[in-house]
Design an enzyme around this catalytic site. Structure first.
Site, PDB file in Angstrom:
ATOM      1  N   LYS A  36       0.851  -1.202   0.000  1.00 37.76           N
ATOM      2  CA  LYS A  36       0.000   0.000   0.000  1.00 37.76           C
ATOM      3  C   LYS A  36       0.885   1.249   0.000  1.00 37.76           C
ATOM      4  O   LYS A  36       2.094   1.146   0.235  1.00 37.76           O
ATOM      5  CB  LYS A  36      -0.890  -0.020   1.242  1.00 37.76           C
ATOM      6  N   ARG A 141     -10.156   0.516  15.288  1.00 44.19           N
ATOM      7  CA  ARG A 141     -10.019   1.254  14.041  1.00 44.19           C
ATOM      8  C   ARG A 141     -11.062   0.787  13.034  1.00 44.19           C
ATOM      9  O   ARG A 141     -11.801   1.585  12.479  1.00 44.19           O
ATOM     10  CB  ARG A 141      -8.605   1.062  13.483  1.00 44.19           C
ATOM     11  N   HIS A 171      -6.170  -6.985  13.401  1.00 40.54           N
ATOM     12  CA  HIS A 171      -4.915  -6.242  13.312  1.00 40.54           C
ATOM     13  C   HIS A 171      -4.431  -5.932  14.726  1.00 40.54           C
ATOM     14  O   HIS A 171      -5.230  -5.555  15.583  1.00 40.54           O
ATOM     15  CB  HIS A 171      -5.122  -4.946  12.517  1.00 40.54           C
ATOM     16  N   ARG A 227       0.939 -10.978   7.483  1.00 41.57           N
ATOM     17  CA  ARG A 227       0.895  -9.761   6.644  1.00 41.57           C
ATOM     18  C   ARG A 227       2.079  -8.881   7.036  1.00 41.57           C
ATOM     19  O   ARG A 227       2.078  -8.283   8.107  1.00 41.57           O
ATOM     20  CB  ARG A 227      -0.404  -8.986   6.892  1.00 41.57           C
ATOM     21  N   TYR A 271      16.437  29.832   7.381  1.00 51.44           N
ATOM     22  CA  TYR A 271      15.289  30.579   7.899  1.00 51.44           C
ATOM     23  C   TYR A 271      15.311  30.640   9.419  1.00 51.44           C
ATOM     24  O   TYR A 271      15.602  29.650  10.087  1.00 51.44           O
ATOM     25  CB  TYR A 271      13.983  29.902   7.474  1.00 51.44           C
ATOM     26  N   CYS A 318      14.867  23.530   4.525  1.00 53.75           N
ATOM     27  CA  CYS A 318      13.968  24.325   3.681  1.00 53.75           C
ATOM     28  C   CYS A 318      13.110  23.385   2.827  1.00 53.75           C
ATOM     29  O   CYS A 318      13.233  22.171   2.908  1.00 53.75           O
ATOM     30  CB  CYS A 318      14.772  25.236   2.761  1.00 53.75           C
ATOM     31  N   MET A 319      12.262  23.966   1.999  1.00 53.04           N
ATOM     32  CA  MET A 319      11.380  23.141   1.154  1.00 53.04           C
ATOM     33  C   MET A 319      12.186  22.283   0.189  1.00 53.04           C
ATOM     34  O   MET A 319      11.890  21.110  -0.008  1.00 53.04           O
ATOM     35  CB  MET A 319      10.407  24.038   0.381  1.00 53.04           C
ATOM     36  N   ASP A 320      13.236  22.879  -0.397  1.00 56.64           N
ATOM     37  CA  ASP A 320      13.964  22.185  -1.466  1.00 56.64           C
ATOM     38  C   ASP A 320      15.449  22.009  -1.189  1.00 56.64           C
ATOM     39  O   ASP A 320      16.160  21.434  -2.009  1.00 56.64           O
ATOM     40  CB  ASP A 320      13.825  22.978  -2.781  1.00 56.64           C
TER      41      ASP A 320
HETATM   42  C1  LIG Z   1      -0.060  -2.112   6.609  1.00 56.63           C
HETATM   43  C2  LIG Z   1      -0.672  -3.269   7.272  1.00 56.63           C
HETATM   44  C3  LIG Z   1       0.110  -4.361   7.685  1.00 56.63           C
HETATM   45  C4  LIG Z   1       1.623  -4.363   7.630  1.00 56.63           C
HETATM   46  O1  LIG Z   1       2.112  -3.810   8.839  1.00 56.63           O
HETATM   47  P1  LIG Z   1       3.684  -3.708   9.128  1.00 56.63           P
HETATM   48  O2  LIG Z   1       3.778  -3.205  10.517  1.00 56.63           O
HETATM   49  O3  LIG Z   1       4.237  -2.752   8.136  1.00 56.63           O
HETATM   50  O4  LIG Z   1       4.229  -5.074   8.965  1.00 56.63           O
HETATM   51  C5  LIG Z   1      -0.551  -5.464   8.201  1.00 56.63           C
HETATM   52  N1  LIG Z   1      -1.892  -5.477   8.335  1.00 56.63           N
HETATM   53  C6  LIG Z   1      -2.671  -4.430   7.979  1.00 56.63           C
HETATM   54  C7  LIG Z   1      -4.140  -4.508   8.166  1.00 56.63           C
HETATM   55  C8  LIG Z   1      -2.090  -3.293   7.446  1.00 56.63           C
HETATM   56  O5  LIG Z   1      -2.860  -2.262   7.098  1.00 56.63           O
END
Ligand SMILES: *Cc1c(COP(=O)(O)O)cnc(C)c1O
Length: 410
Positions: A36, A141, A171, A227, A271, A318-320
């Site tokens: 993602k 969440r 999660h 995951r 700055y 700075c920005m750049d």
């Molecule tokens: C992004 C995500 C992960 C991966 O988590 P990491 O801490 O980067 O391993 C696993 N499960 C869900 C639901 C996520 O959104």
């Protein structure tokens, strides 16, 4: 490259990390790699291909849009959308064989009311969307809360003509913390929910809970699939987190010095004049700023690497652009390459050497010289993240699209 600021995406490192994580799993355990947010800043397509080459079985994204991009790029591996998807999105996902997450009865009701004219081209059967049921066990969440509500939702999905229950997951909020008390409680709740779904005569499909930290720490929490995100990109999920397998960073950021100036005592930098020279010093300017993803909160805190030595960031980012103190590093010249994070730049990387190469040849040369320095030191994103009051994840995601990425071939 007209502005000498660039990133290297080491796809081989991602592949090797996934391979190393794979070695910790039972052979039948599925391995989803999260790609993602543009593959945590590395590029979604490159990260996905590297992960699949390393033994990932599935890919995880945040939205149907991200999943469709991967499909458009020709990636056929199973994809799970981890975020919330609208009813229309569920249909769009089903058409491309993309699994979605459902965390409440709303999603099921909406799809029930939709007309799905689309049929599977091969079988002629009406399309069913593969759904993973999300259970909230303590993250607060997303997902259904409570055992009865979870079983009820599983039943609704199971009996919907539009949907097919393909998985059940949760999660974990604290799996990277020294104390796993909170996580033990989450996993226990999750086990109860899965058992109740099974007891109701519903097959839960692929059961999964572990993110990177849980995957690396607790084989007993792997279930049917893990995951992983951050560990595939070479970092632990928290600073100081010890991985049982060696991980190599995937993302590396560089900039070539555009000016070296001598400052007198009392001169100030950038700055707000937040830095004042207390001695005669040499200050180098780098063409990297917060718009590139190098956070302003690193001002007067972080350092970069020049000639294998540390050069502290002086004054505000700075920005750049930003400035670093190279007073203690001999022979620093305009065009020398500095490492913002990742593997220390090879000495032959200078603006001149880059200017003398056309784009294609430049990429090849950068790749070859980078790869030849496999054992070189690394400036860790964990260190920068600690200075910036954030985590490596955010620094990766922040790498701006305006920074050209050289993606090393696998
Ligand atoms: C992004 C995500 C992960 C991966 O988590 P990491 O801490 O980067 O391993 C696993 N499960 C869900 C639901 C996520 O959104």
């Amino acid at each position: 490259m007209y502005r000498p600021t660039f990133a290297i995406v080491d796809t081989g490192a991602i592949r090797n990390n996934v391979r190393a994580i794979r070695s910790l799993l039972q052979p039948q355990t599925r391995l989803l790699t999260a790609v993602k947010a543009n593959g945590y800043g590395h590029g979604a397509q490159a990260a996905a291909i590297a992960a699949l080459t390393g033994g990932a079985t599935d890919l995880g994204v945040a939205s149907v849009e991200e999943a469709l991009e991967l499909r458009a790029a020709g990636i056929t591996a199973p994809i799970l959308v981890l975020g919330v998807t609208s009813a229309a999105g569920i249909l769009a996902a089903a058409e491309q064989n993309i699994a979605v997450t459902v965390g409440g009865p709303e999603g099921v009701q909406e799809t029930a009311g939709m007309t799905w004219t689309t049929q599977d081209a091969a079988t002629g059967k009406r399309l069913q969307a593969a759904v993973h049921l999300k259970v909230d066990t303590g993250m607060s969440r997303l997902g259904v809360r409570g055992v009865e509500a979870a079983v009820d939702l599983a039943r609704r999905i199971d009996s919907s003509p539009r949907l097919q229950l393909a998985g059940v997951f949760t999660h974990l909020a604290c799996s990277d913390e020294p104390d796993l008390c909170h996580t033990e409680a989450q996993v226990a709740r999750f086990r109860t929910v899965v058992a109740a779904i099974e007891a109701a005569g519903i097959a839960p499909g692929v059961v999964h809970a572990a993110n990177s930290a849980a995957t690396l720490r607790r084989p007993d929490w792997h279930f049917d699939m893990v995951r992983v995100g951050i560990s595939a990109y070479g970092y632990g999920s928290a600073e100081g987190f010890e991985s049982p397998v060696a991980l190599q960073p995937g993302l590396h950021l560089y900039g070539c010095i555009t000016r070296v100036a001598t400052l007198e005592v009392g001169d100030t930098v950038s700055y707000g004049a937040s830095f004042t020279a207390s001695r005669r010093m040499r200050v180098a300017t780098l063409p990297v700023g917060y718009a590139d993803g190098y956070f302003r909160t690193l001002s007067n805190r972080a350092s970069v690497i020049v000639h294998n030595r540390r050069a502290p960031v002086v004054g505000r980012v700075c920005m750049d652009q930003l400035m670093v103190d190279v007073s203690d590093i001999p022979n620093v010249r305009r065009g020398d390459c500095a490492t913002l994070y990742g593997r220390y730049a090879p000495p032959e990387w200078t603006a001149n050497a880059m200017d003398s190469r056309a784009n294609g040849a430049l990429e090849q040369w950068l790749g070859a010289t980078f790869t030849a320095r496999a054992g070189a030191s690394v400036l860790s994103l964990d260190e920068l993240a600690a200075h910036a009051g954030t985590i490596s994840y955010e620094m990766m995601c922040a790498l701006s699209p305006r920074v050209p990425r050289t993606v090393l071939p696998l």
